[in-house]
Design a protein around this motif. Structure first.
Motif, PDB file in Angstrom:
ATOM      1  N   THR A  74       0.834  -1.205   0.000  1.00  0.00           N
ATOM      2  CA  THR A  74       0.000   0.000   0.000  1.00  0.00           C
ATOM      3  C   THR A  74       0.867   1.252   0.000  1.00  0.00           C
ATOM      4  OG1 THR A  74      -1.766  -1.154   1.165  1.00  0.00           O
ATOM      5  CG2 THR A  74      -1.809   1.248   1.259  1.00  0.00           C
ATOM      6  N   LYS A  75       1.909   1.261   0.815  1.00  0.00           N
ATOM      7  CA  LYS A  75       2.809   2.419   0.863  1.00  0.00           C
ATOM      8  C   LYS A  75       3.505   2.629  -0.471  1.00  0.00           C
ATOM      9  CE  LYS A  75       3.784   2.440   5.791  1.00  0.00           C
ATOM     10  NZ  LYS A  75       4.808   2.301   6.829  1.00  0.00           N
ATOM     11  N   GLU A  78       0.978   4.085  -2.911  1.00  0.00           N
ATOM     12  CA  GLU A  78       0.713   5.495  -2.609  1.00  0.00           C
ATOM     13  C   GLU A  78       1.866   6.375  -3.075  1.00  0.00           C
ATOM     14  OE1 GLU A  78      -0.041   5.518   1.593  1.00  0.00           O
ATOM     15  OE2 GLU A  78      -2.123   4.893   1.349  1.00  0.00           O
TER      16      GLU A  78
END
Length: 130
Positions: A74-75, A78
């Protein structure tokens, strides 16, 4: 403390106590993070060794790594999105004719590049003589 874990009571919607939620200690989390930095995939031998060192079940270690990989992914997504967005904002607006007549450019048009105009209905075309 049970198996090196802190326990916390959890309640169901009805307010009844359920199985206690177990939390990892700071020492365990730091050790798991350090191992994750070495490699985010676990071989069975490494999982068993790590579980023994930390006083956890091998399944707990495997689940922690699985959850950590999800957070890591997810990081990364993003970060990639922010970089693409920043690059996109730096580009000058493109002319619609450039987009439509450039076969080497595979970029899809977005509503920002070319405003979409709804097609005329068959009734409008008949009335207007189009």
């Amino acid at each position: 403390m049970l198996d090196g874990l802190d326990e916390e009571d959890s309640l169901e919607e009805g307010g009844q106590a359920t199985e206690k939620k177990r939390r990892l200690s700071m020492h365990q989390v730091k050790a798991l993070e350090k191992n994750f930095d070495v490699g985010n995939k676990l071989e069975p031998e490494r999982k068993v060794k790590l579980a023994e060192e930390l006083g956890l079940q091998p399944r707990q270690v495997a689940i922690w790594f699985q959850n950590r990989r999800a957070r890591w992914k997810t990081k990364v997504l993003e970060k990639d999105y922010a970089m693409l967005k920043a690059n996109r904002e730096k580009e000058p607006p493109r002319n619609c004719s450039d987009c439509l007549h450039s076969p080497s450019d595979n970029r899809q048009l977005s509503g920002d590049d070319c405003p979409l105009v709804p097609p005329k209905s068959s009734l409008e075309m008949t009335v207007n003589g189009s």
